[in-house]
Scaffold this motif. Structure first.
Motif, PDB file in Angstrom:
ATOM      1  N   VAL A  60       0.836  -1.197   0.000  1.00 27.74           N
ATOM      2  CA  VAL A  60       0.000   0.000   0.000  1.00 27.74           C
ATOM      3  C   VAL A  60       0.872   1.249   0.000  1.00 27.74           C
ATOM      4  O   VAL A  60       0.582   2.215  -0.701  1.00 27.74           O
ATOM      5  CB  VAL A  60      -0.990  -0.017   1.189  1.00 27.74           C
ATOM      6  N   SER A  61       1.958   1.229   0.757  1.00 23.63           N
ATOM      7  CA  SER A  61       2.884   2.373   0.786  1.00 23.63           C
ATOM      8  C   SER A  61       3.438   2.669  -0.595  1.00 23.63           C
ATOM      9  O   SER A  61       3.565   3.836  -0.987  1.00 23.63           O
ATOM     10  CB  SER A  61       4.037   2.106   1.754  1.00 23.63           C
ATOM     11  N   GLN A  62       3.789   1.626  -1.347  1.00 23.50           N
ATOM     12  CA  GLN A  62       4.315   1.831  -2.695  1.00 23.50           C
ATOM     13  C   GLN A  62       3.257   2.460  -3.605  1.00 23.50           C
ATOM     14  O   GLN A  62       3.556   3.373  -4.376  1.00 23.50           O
ATOM     15  CB  GLN A  62       4.806   0.514  -3.278  1.00 23.50           C
ATOM     16  N   HIS A  63       2.027   1.977  -3.500  1.00 24.61           N
ATOM     17  CA  HIS A  63       0.950   2.552  -4.310  1.00 24.61           C
ATOM     18  C   HIS A  63       0.687   4.000  -3.901  1.00 24.61           C
ATOM     19  O   HIS A  63       0.487   4.869  -4.762  1.00 24.61           O
ATOM     20  CB  HIS A  63      -0.329   1.727  -4.175  1.00 24.61           C
ATOM     21  N   LEU A  64       0.692   4.265  -2.607  1.00 24.22           N
ATOM     22  CA  LEU A  64       0.458   5.626  -2.123  1.00 24.22           C
ATOM     23  C   LEU A  64       1.558   6.575  -2.591  1.00 24.22           C
ATOM     24  O   LEU A  64       1.282   7.737  -2.908  1.00 24.22           O
ATOM     25  CB  LEU A  64       0.347   5.645  -0.595  1.00 24.22           C
ATOM     26  N   ALA A  65       2.785   6.104  -2.633  1.00 26.10           N
ATOM     27  CA  ALA A  65       3.887   6.948  -3.113  1.00 26.10           C
ATOM     28  C   ALA A  65       3.644   7.375  -4.558  1.00 26.10           C
ATOM     29  O   ALA A  65       3.842   8.539  -4.915  1.00 26.10           O
ATOM     30  CB  ALA A  65       5.212   6.204  -2.975  1.00 26.10           C
ATOM     31  N   LYS A  66       3.179   6.445  -5.380  1.00 25.04           N
ATOM     32  CA  LYS A  66       2.894   6.776  -6.778  1.00 25.04           C
ATOM     33  C   LYS A  66       1.714   7.734  -6.877  1.00 25.04           C
ATOM     34  O   LYS A  66       1.748   8.697  -7.651  1.00 25.04           O
ATOM     35  CB  LYS A  66       2.623   5.501  -7.571  1.00 25.04           C
ATOM     36  N   LEU A  67       0.671   7.479  -6.086  1.00 24.61           N
ATOM     37  CA  LEU A  67      -0.497   8.359  -6.105  1.00 24.61           C
ATOM     38  C   LEU A  67      -0.139   9.752  -5.586  1.00 24.61           C
ATOM     39  O   LEU A  67      -0.666  10.754  -6.070  1.00 24.61           O
ATOM     40  CB  LEU A  67      -1.629   7.754  -5.267  1.00 24.61           C
ATOM     41  N   ARG A  68       0.769   9.799  -4.651  1.00 25.22           N
ATOM     42  CA  ARG A  68       1.203  11.098  -4.112  1.00 25.22           C
ATOM     43  C   ARG A  68       2.024  11.860  -5.148  1.00 25.22           C
ATOM     44  O   ARG A  68       1.841  13.071  -5.333  1.00 25.22           O
ATOM     45  CB  ARG A  68       2.008  10.883  -2.831  1.00 25.22           C
ATOM     46  N   MET A  69       2.923  11.170  -5.842  1.00 24.94           N
ATOM     47  CA  MET A  69       3.719  11.823  -6.894  1.00 24.94           C
ATOM     48  C   MET A  69       2.818  12.343  -8.010  1.00 24.94           C
ATOM     49  O   MET A  69       3.125  13.362  -8.630  1.00 24.94           O
ATOM     50  CB  MET A  69       4.760  10.856  -7.458  1.00 24.94           C
ATOM     51  N   ALA A  70       1.706  11.664  -8.254  1.00 25.83           N
ATOM     52  CA  ALA A  70       0.763  12.091  -9.285  1.00 25.83           C
ATOM     53  C   ALA A  70      -0.214  13.135  -8.758  1.00 25.83           C
ATOM     54  O   ALA A  70      -1.108  13.565  -9.484  1.00 25.83           O
ATOM     55  CB  ALA A  70      -0.007  10.877  -9.813  1.00 25.83           C
ATOM     56  N   ARG A  71      -0.036  13.525  -7.515  1.00 29.48           N
ATOM     57  CA  ARG A  71      -0.889  14.521  -6.850  1.00 29.48           C
ATOM     58  C   ARG A  71      -2.352  14.106  -6.793  1.00 29.48           C
ATOM     59  O   ARG A  71      -3.253  14.926  -6.877  1.00 29.48           O
ATOM     60  CB  ARG A  71      -0.737  15.887  -7.503  1.00 29.48           C
ATOM     61  N   ILE A  72      -2.565  12.809  -6.626  1.00 28.79           N
ATOM     62  CA  ILE A  72      -3.915  12.287  -6.455  1.00 28.79           C
ATOM     63  C   ILE A  72      -4.251  12.197  -4.975  1.00 28.79           C
ATOM     64  O   ILE A  72      -5.395  12.401  -4.582  1.00 28.79           O
ATOM     65  CB  ILE A  72      -4.065  10.929  -7.173  1.00 28.79           C
ATOM     66  N   VAL A  73      -3.233  11.898  -4.152  1.00 27.58           N
ATOM     67  CA  VAL A  73      -3.426  11.899  -2.706  1.00 27.58           C
ATOM     68  C   VAL A  73      -2.481  12.898  -2.059  1.00 27.58           C
ATOM     69  O   VAL A  73      -1.443  13.250  -2.619  1.00 27.58           O
ATOM     70  CB  VAL A  73      -3.231  10.491  -2.063  1.00 27.58           C
TER      71      VAL A  73
END
Length: 121
Positions: A60-73
């Motif tokens: 989940v942390s890896q997915h969140l990192a990608k979503l954060r870089m994409a400014r989704i979260v």
């Protein structure tokens, strides 16, 4: 009307088309879609999200990192805990619309057409 489309980037030659494709690419993962669904109306920690989407906290942390870089979260830190939330309402709506479109693939009248809009989200 056409002027509104150009202002909002909805024209066919918009500079945002490629970025929109990147957003779709980012959401082309079931775990990420589930994370966004989990964050629809609240913020959650990695462990809470991991439990909700039935994945390990590391995944989940890896997915969140990608979503954060994409400014989704976005994040908020409270002591040693980090909480995640959706950056804006557009990711929520995009995923909801994708789910609604998927319901149409089943053939019958989709559930979202049988209930009031407020209940669907």
């Amino acid at each position: 009307m056409n002027e509104d489309k150009q202002i909002c980037g909805l024209d066919v030659d918009s500079q945002y088309v490629e970025l929109a494709v990147e957003v779709f690419s980012m959401l082309a993962d079931a775990t990420r879609v589930r994370i966004i669904l989990a964050l629809r109306d609240k913020e959650l920690s990695v462990n809470e999200l991991a439990e909700t989407v039935s994945k390990s906290p590391a995944a989940v942390s890896q997915h969140l990192a990608k979503l954060r870089m994409a400014r989704i979260v976005a994040t908020r830190q409270d002591g040693t805990r980090v909480f995640y939330r959706l950056e804006n309402e557009h990711a929520r709506q995009l995923v909801a619309d994708a789910i609604f479109q998927a319901e149409h693939a089943l053939g019958d009248t989709p559930r979202h057409h049988r209930i009031r809009p407020a209940e669907a989200s």
